[in-house]
Design a protein around this motif. Structure first.
Motif, mmCIF file in Angstrom:
data_model
loop_
_atom_site.group_PDB
_atom_site.id
_atom_site.type_symbol
_atom_site.label_atom_id
_atom_site.label_comp_id
_atom_site.label_asym_id
_atom_site.label_seq_id
_atom_site.Cartn_x
_atom_site.Cartn_y
_atom_site.Cartn_z
ATOM 1 N N GLU A 174 0.829 -1.204 0.000
ATOM 2 C CA GLU A 174 0.000 0.000 0.000
ATOM 3 C C GLU A 174 0.865 1.257 0.000
ATOM 4 O O GLU A 174 0.610 2.201 -0.766
ATOM 5 C CB GLU A 174 -0.941 -0.004 1.195
ATOM 6 C CG GLU A 174 -2.028 -1.073 1.106
ATOM 7 C CD GLU A 174 -3.058 -0.924 2.208
ATOM 8 O OE1 GLU A 174 -2.992 0.082 2.946
ATOM 9 O OE2 GLU A 174 -3.927 -1.804 2.328
ATOM 10 N N GLY B 253 2.463 1.694 -3.334
ATOM 11 C CA GLY B 253 1.543 2.265 -4.316
ATOM 12 C C GLY B 253 1.482 3.775 -4.223
ATOM 13 O O GLY B 253 1.449 4.477 -5.247
ATOM 14 N N LYS B 254 1.488 4.302 -2.996
ATOM 15 C CA LYS B 254 1.481 5.755 -2.822
ATOM 16 C C LYS B 254 2.775 6.377 -3.348
ATOM 17 O O LYS B 254 2.761 7.432 -3.994
ATOM 18 C CB LYS B 254 1.297 6.091 -1.338
ATOM 19 C CG LYS B 254 -0.027 5.647 -0.743
ATOM 20 C CD LYS B 254 -0.068 5.898 0.758
ATOM 21 C CE LYS B 254 -1.326 5.340 1.388
ATOM 22 N NZ LYS B 254 -1.320 5.493 2.868
ATOM 23 N N ASP C 84 2.708 6.275 -7.183
ATOM 24 C CA ASP C 84 1.785 7.291 -7.695
ATOM 25 C C ASP C 84 2.454 8.663 -7.690
ATOM 26 O O ASP C 84 2.382 9.424 -8.668
ATOM 27 C CB ASP C 84 0.532 7.295 -6.836
ATOM 28 C CG ASP C 84 -0.613 8.068 -7.465
ATOM 29 O OD1 ASP C 84 -0.554 8.379 -8.662
ATOM 30 O OD2 ASP C 84 -1.583 8.375 -6.746
ATOM 31 N N ALA D 156 2.237 -3.272 -6.418
ATOM 32 C CA ALA D 156 1.357 -2.100 -6.418
ATOM 33 C C ALA D 156 0.698 -1.910 -7.773
ATOM 34 O O ALA D 156 -0.489 -1.574 -7.862
ATOM 35 C CB ALA D 156 2.162 -0.856 -6.038
ATOM 36 N N LEU E 269 -2.269 -4.181 -8.354
ATOM 37 C CA LEU E 269 -3.482 -3.734 -7.668
ATOM 38 C C LEU E 269 -4.067 -2.478 -8.291
ATOM 39 O O LEU E 269 -5.272 -2.232 -8.185
ATOM 40 C CB LEU E 269 -3.176 -3.471 -6.188
ATOM 41 C CG LEU E 269 -2.736 -4.691 -5.375
ATOM 42 C CD1 LEU E 269 -2.350 -4.269 -3.966
ATOM 43 C CD2 LEU E 269 -3.826 -5.753 -5.336
ATOM 44 N N ARG E 270 -3.193 -1.684 -8.937
ATOM 45 C CA ARG E 270 -3.645 -0.407 -9.514
ATOM 46 C C ARG E 270 -3.054 -0.247 -10.914
ATOM 47 O O ARG E 270 -2.200 0.598 -11.159
ATOM 48 C CB ARG E 270 -3.216 0.752 -8.618
ATOM 49 C CG ARG E 270 -3.812 0.705 -7.214
ATOM 50 C CD ARG E 270 -3.226 1.802 -6.335
ATOM 51 N NE ARG E 270 -3.469 3.123 -6.870
ATOM 52 C CZ ARG E 270 -2.876 4.244 -6.439
ATOM 53 N NH1 ARG E 270 -1.987 4.179 -5.456
ATOM 54 N NH2 ARG E 270 -3.151 5.407 -6.985
ATOM 55 N N GLN F 221 -4.072 1.143 -13.387
ATOM 56 C CA GLN F 221 -4.303 2.467 -13.962
ATOM 57 C C GLN F 221 -3.129 3.414 -13.741
ATOM 58 O O GLN F 221 -3.064 4.492 -14.348
ATOM 59 C CB GLN F 221 -5.583 3.091 -13.397
ATOM 60 C CG GLN F 221 -5.516 3.494 -11.933
ATOM 61 C CD GLN F 221 -5.857 2.362 -10.975
ATOM 62 O OE1 GLN F 221 -5.851 1.189 -11.360
ATOM 63 N NE2 GLN F 221 -6.178 2.714 -9.737
ATOM 64 N N LEU F 222 -2.190 3.036 -12.885
ATOM 65 C CA LEU F 222 -1.029 3.901 -12.641
ATOM 66 C C LEU F 222 -0.260 4.197 -13.916
ATOM 67 O O LEU F 222 0.375 5.248 -14.032
ATOM 68 C CB LEU F 222 -0.102 3.250 -11.609
ATOM 69 C CG LEU F 222 -0.582 3.284 -10.156
ATOM 70 C CD1 LEU F 222 0.311 2.405 -9.282
ATOM 71 C CD2 LEU F 222 -0.591 4.713 -9.626
ATOM 72 N N GLU G 158 -1.671 4.311 -16.969
ATOM 73 C CA GLU G 158 -2.615 4.667 -18.022
ATOM 74 C C GLU G 158 -2.471 6.100 -18.505
ATOM 75 O O GLU G 158 -3.243 6.547 -19.348
ATOM 76 C CB GLU G 158 -4.052 4.429 -17.549
ATOM 77 C CG GLU G 158 -4.409 2.948 -17.451
ATOM 78 C CD GLU G 158 -5.831 2.726 -16.980
ATOM 79 O OE1 GLU G 158 -6.498 3.732 -16.642
ATOM 80 O OE2 GLU G 158 -6.262 1.561 -16.958
ATOM 81 N N HIS H 291 0.473 -3.307 -20.243
ATOM 82 C CA HIS H 291 0.911 -2.125 -19.505
ATOM 83 C C HIS H 291 1.641 -1.093 -20.371
ATOM 84 O O HIS H 291 2.044 -0.050 -19.843
ATOM 85 C CB HIS H 291 1.808 -2.549 -18.344
ATOM 86 C CG HIS H 291 1.070 -3.330 -17.298
ATOM 87 N ND1 HIS H 291 0.160 -2.756 -16.439
ATOM 88 C CD2 HIS H 291 1.091 -4.650 -16.989
ATOM 89 C CE1 HIS H 291 -0.338 -3.676 -15.642
ATOM 90 N NE2 HIS H 291 0.201 -4.835 -15.948
#
Length: 286
Positions: A118, A121-122, A125, A146, A149-150, A152-153, A155, A193
């Protein structure tokens, strides 16, 4: 998918690395490695030194605050920045001083030694938001978790990203078990990706091109080996290599260096840090 191209010295000689400005460390690029919890700063050390051995001109390391002083002594060639820590000793939010380094770096490697998906991931981002459009990025270890799980990072259309998953991380990214054809699996990840992928001796470009390195052996399956590979990719990107090119050169150098160490230490007896002392020679003698 077309048959993979085999990575050989001839393949690489026909795809020469950018020389950069050998007289100026800035001309060979700045690598920033972000990772390293309180208990795993060595991953950042391995990745960072590998980046220098691959020819990067400047190195900056970010690691959990309690490990920063020791790391700065262990790697005197690097600028080391301490990161705020979670109660468990993991790296947390990026301080302002590091955001300035993110904005100025040529290549950023995120993930080696991080241990909280988690928080990673931050961090990821923030890095992708603050990095300049032309900055290349390497995602390894928990940064890949990360991303799984996400997704869209990535995208935002950023190009110049390389993923360096092991088999387990690749399964998380794909959401399923890997098939027998790792080249096809690497290509699937690259297409999903929009990034180049290095997967267990296979390199894939988002355009569908796949390469295979055939000399890697069991000895590379050792603690820290993946950190070395990620660092090699980052160092080559900082010099100006394109993502798939950096992946092919790094994968070859990683594998062949392991071969060169085997006569001294056996097929499974060498350490990841011993790759660092040999890999520059491997690259230079292609």
């Amino acid at each position: 998918m077309a048959d993979p191209c085999i990575i050989t010295p001839g393949t690489l000689r026909a795809w020469p690395l950018p020389a950069g400005d050998a007289r100026d460390k800035r001309g060979r690029g700045t690598v920033l490695v972000i990772g390293g919890s309180r208990n795993t700063p060595g991953a950042v050390l391995l990745a960072g030194i590998a980046a220098l051995r691959a020819g990067a001109g400047r190195l900056q390391l970010a690691v959990a605050q309690t490990a920063a002083t020791a790391l700065s002594i262990a790697v005197p060639e690097a600028k080391v920045v301490g990161l705020p820590e979670t109660p468990a000793g993991g790296a947390a939010a990026l301080p302002q001083a590091l955001l300035e380094l993110v904005a100025a770096a040529d290549t950023i490697a995120v993930g080696p030694g991080l241990d909280d998906v988690e928080e990673t991931g931050k961090i990821l981002d923030t890095v992708l938001h603050e990095a300049a459009p032309g900055t290349t990025v390497v995602l390894d270890a928990y940064a890949l978790g990360a991303l799984s799980l996400r997704p869209q990072l990535l995208e935002d259309g950023r190009r110049g990203v390389v993923l360096t998953p092991n088999r387990v991380e690749a399964e998380h990214l794909l959401g399923r078990e890997l098939g027998a054809d790792l080249g096809a699996e690497a290509a699937a990840l690259a297409a999903r990706h929009g990034a180049a992928v290095c997967l267990h001796g296979h390199v894939a470009d988002p355009d569908g091109t796949v390469w295979r390195e055939e000399s890697g052996d069991a000895g590379l399956g050792t603690s820290g080996s993946g950190d070395v590979l990620a660092g090699l990719v980052a160092g080559l990107l900082a010099r100006g290599a394109r993502p798939a090119q950096a992946g092919c050169w790094a994968t070859y150098a990683h594998a062949v260096t392991g071969q060169r160490l085997a006569p001294r230490f056996g097929r499974t007896g060498f350490l990841a840090r011993e790759l660092l002392d040999e890999v520059a020679y491997t690259i230079a003698t292609v």
